[in-house]
Motif scaffolding. Sequence first.
Motif, PDB file in Angstrom:
ATOM      1  N   VAL A 220      25.674  42.342  35.436  1.00 56.21           N
ATOM      2  CA  VAL A 220      26.874  42.039  34.850  1.00 56.21           C
ATOM      3  C   VAL A 220      28.084  42.383  35.460  1.00 56.21           C
ATOM      4  O   VAL A 220      29.203  41.750  35.459  1.00 56.21           O
ATOM      5  N   LEU A 221      28.282  43.573  36.117  1.00 59.18           N
ATOM      6  CA  LEU A 221      29.322  44.248  36.807  1.00 59.18           C
ATOM      7  C   LEU A 221      29.447  43.197  38.090  1.00 59.18           C
ATOM      8  O   LEU A 221      30.756  42.781  38.486  1.00 59.18           O
ATOM      9  N   GLU A 222      28.501  42.784  38.738  1.00 64.19           N
ATOM     10  CA  GLU A 222      28.570  41.909  39.934  1.00 64.19           C
ATOM     11  C   GLU A 222      29.087  40.602  39.457  1.00 64.19           C
ATOM     12  O   GLU A 222      30.007  39.896  40.213  1.00 64.19           O
ATOM     13  N   LEU A 223      28.795  40.011  38.169  1.00 68.96           N
ATOM     14  CA  LEU A 223      29.455  38.707  37.934  1.00 68.96           C
ATOM     15  C   LEU A 223      30.743  38.772  37.455  1.00 68.96           C
ATOM     16  O   LEU A 223      31.918  38.004  37.988  1.00 68.96           O
ATOM     17  N   ALA A 224      31.278  39.926  36.986  1.00 66.68           N
ATOM     18  CA  ALA A 224      32.543  40.189  36.598  1.00 66.68           C
ATOM     19  C   ALA A 224      33.470  40.471  38.060  1.00 66.68           C
ATOM     20  O   ALA A 224      34.486  39.892  38.035  1.00 66.68           O
ATOM     21  N   ASN A 225      32.993  40.997  39.020  1.00 69.22           N
ATOM     22  CA  ASN A 225      33.755  41.422  40.158  1.00 69.22           C
ATOM     23  C   ASN A 225      33.788  39.862  40.914  1.00 69.22           C
ATOM     24  O   ASN A 225      34.817  39.600  41.647  1.00 69.22           O
ATOM     25  N   LEU A 226      32.811  39.102  40.977  1.00 71.15           N
ATOM     26  CA  LEU A 226      32.900  37.625  41.439  1.00 71.15           C
ATOM     27  C   LEU A 226      33.990  36.998  40.778  1.00 71.15           C
ATOM     28  O   LEU A 226      34.670  36.152  41.397  1.00 71.15           O
ATOM     29  N   GLN A 227      33.787  37.016  39.615  1.00 76.23           N
ATOM     30  CA  GLN A 227      35.084  36.096  38.894  1.00 76.23           C
ATOM     31  C   GLN A 227      36.530  36.707  39.290  1.00 76.23           C
ATOM     32  O   GLN A 227      37.423  35.971  39.365  1.00 76.23           O
ATOM     33  N   LEU A 228      36.422  37.977  39.376  1.00 77.31           N
ATOM     34  CA  LEU A 228      37.700  38.678  39.786  1.00 77.31           C
ATOM     35  C   LEU A 228      38.388  38.112  41.209  1.00 77.31           C
ATOM     36  O   LEU A 228      39.412  37.898  41.533  1.00 77.31           O
ATOM     37  N   GLU A 229      37.111  38.032  42.043  1.00 77.05           N
ATOM     38  CA  GLU A 229      37.609  37.455  43.312  1.00 77.05           C
ATOM     39  C   GLU A 229      37.834  36.051  43.438  1.00 77.05           C
ATOM     40  O   GLU A 229      38.869  35.514  44.083  1.00 77.05           O
ATOM     41  N   GLU A 230      37.268  35.444  42.552  1.00 84.05           N
ATOM     42  CA  GLU A 230      37.700  33.987  42.564  1.00 84.05           C
ATOM     43  C   GLU A 230      38.957  33.352  42.045  1.00 84.05           C
ATOM     44  O   GLU A 230      39.769  32.804  42.335  1.00 84.05           O
ATOM     45  N   TYR A 231      39.363  34.313  40.961  1.00 89.91           N
ATOM     46  CA  TYR A 231      40.404  33.874  40.188  1.00 89.91           C
ATOM     47  C   TYR A 231      41.659  34.217  41.271  1.00 89.91           C
ATOM     48  O   TYR A 231      42.748  33.727  41.398  1.00 89.91           O
ATOM     49  N   ARG A 232      41.356  35.660  41.883  1.00 87.68           N
ATOM     50  CA  ARG A 232      42.540  36.088  42.896  1.00 87.68           C
ATOM     51  C   ARG A 232      42.646  35.028  43.829  1.00 87.68           C
ATOM     52  O   ARG A 232      43.781  34.803  44.221  1.00 87.68           O
ATOM     53  N   VAL A 233      41.531  34.493  44.462  1.00 84.34           N
ATOM     54  CA  VAL A 233      41.560  33.410  45.465  1.00 84.34           C
ATOM     55  C   VAL A 233      42.183  32.322  45.218  1.00 84.34           C
ATOM     56  O   VAL A 233      43.155  31.678  45.814  1.00 84.34           O
ATOM     57  N   MET A 234      41.953  31.762  43.886  1.00 88.53           N
ATOM     58  CA  MET A 234      42.634  30.582  43.411  1.00 88.53           C
ATOM     59  C   MET A 234      44.057  30.638  43.059  1.00 88.53           C
ATOM     60  O   MET A 234      44.866  29.893  43.273  1.00 88.53           O
ATOM     61  N   ASP A 235      44.327  31.923  42.420  1.00 86.55           N
ATOM     62  CA  ASP A 235      45.711  32.140  42.157  1.00 86.55           C
ATOM     63  C   ASP A 235      46.435  32.260  43.659  1.00 86.55           C
ATOM     64  O   ASP A 235      47.632  31.445  43.792  1.00 86.55           O
ATOM     65  N   GLN A 236      46.027  32.769  44.534  1.00 89.06           N
ATOM     66  CA  GLN A 236      46.740  32.635  45.875  1.00 89.06           C
ATOM     67  C   GLN A 236      46.990  31.223  46.543  1.00 89.06           C
ATOM     68  O   GLN A 236      48.004  30.950  46.973  1.00 89.06           O
ATOM     69  N   ARG A 237      45.877  30.508  46.396  1.00 86.76           N
ATOM     70  CA  ARG A 237      45.795  29.380  46.674  1.00 86.76           C
ATOM     71  C   ARG A 237      46.982  28.505  46.036  1.00 86.76           C
ATOM     72  O   ARG A 237      47.696  27.489  46.800  1.00 86.76           O
ATOM     73  N   LEU A 238      47.016  28.198  44.884  1.00 86.33           N
ATOM     74  CA  LEU A 238      47.777  27.834  44.169  1.00 86.33           C
ATOM     75  C   LEU A 238      49.261  27.960  44.361  1.00 86.33           C
ATOM     76  O   LEU A 238      50.016  27.096  44.308  1.00 86.33           O
TER      77      LEU A 238
END
Length: 359
Positions: A220-238
């Motif tokens: 569960v912690l790994e999934l939350a950490n994964l989501q944080l990485e994806e949102y961070r990358v999407m935010d920078q890309r946008l």
Amino acid sequence: MKGEVVYLYAFDVANEIATGKVRDILAGKPVPYEIRTDHTVPKDVPLYKPLSIEPDVLGSKLYDMPVYPLIHIYEVGVVSIAMRVAFEVKDLHGLLPFHKPVLGDGRALDQVARDLCIEACKSLKAAMIQSSPLLEPEAYTAFCLTDIGSRQILEEWMHENRQEIAELLTENQPGVLSDMQINEVLRIHRSYANTDLAVIDWDAALVIDLAGYVDDTLYVLELANLQLEEYRVMDQRLDRYLDKAYVDIQYRRFRIFGTYTTILRRLRTLRVDVTKLNDEVTHITKFFGDWYLARVYMGARERFHLNQWRNSVEERLKQIDALYTVAHTELANQRMFWLEMIITVFFAIDLLSIFLLKR
């Protein structure tokens, strides 16, 4: 005290990974990752199962202990690498050196994880859709205890050792933290039975299960950490795309079939890609209700500020929609202008030809 430290590294490597096309990773055959659901779990809520492979143990040791890597492949374009190393210490302060893991050969563990991800991506190349440059990973550390040296109820043990727990999770020496900071560190904690406990902080977590099984909470912690990485990358890309689009629209001269058409196509593609990815990342954690893993995830979501990151991404998607509308309207106005000019020219030619023919 006995247990293991688990270092989690989430790497964004592509827009999507077609896991059905993956045949082998690092010369090994991946299998769907399975966890035991020892706690009460709704039968109609399936857990997402990434592809998993266990490479060979690292050649160099961490504090004279072997390091066991584990690779998870997610369809959302993420490679998550876990490094697990066992420990035996007298007290929680003995775990402080594990915050900066350096192997016996002098290599930092995060660099080893990066190299392992690069090697894995070579095997995944055919399955990766729109691969991305390998950026810094989202790292997280979980201190997992299976023996605390006593038979206390863990809630009581936590209150007796609250200062040591807070100092461990925030990487501070004894006597530094205030009571207010200690309370904040311990604020998000979850427990199902008297033998398990999870204290979740921003950069690290303390996971205890005296029965010896912590993989469900770690997942569960790994999934939350994964989501944080994806949102961070999407935010920078946008951010990058929006800045470039603003410059294109504001400071360049446009042609009907030139720059504006390119901008519209780019914005349209980006909007579809990010919306799809945002939806997939959001629904990778289908945790509902008050069952234990759901409560652990909601605690991690709060600590990682995932809702704020998701809102930031969605706000930028709205900005893209507005920018797309402005560009589309401007392009339509230009086309109408030139269409009217062409009609006027043809009308003038028609009048001129009629006048000349009469003469």
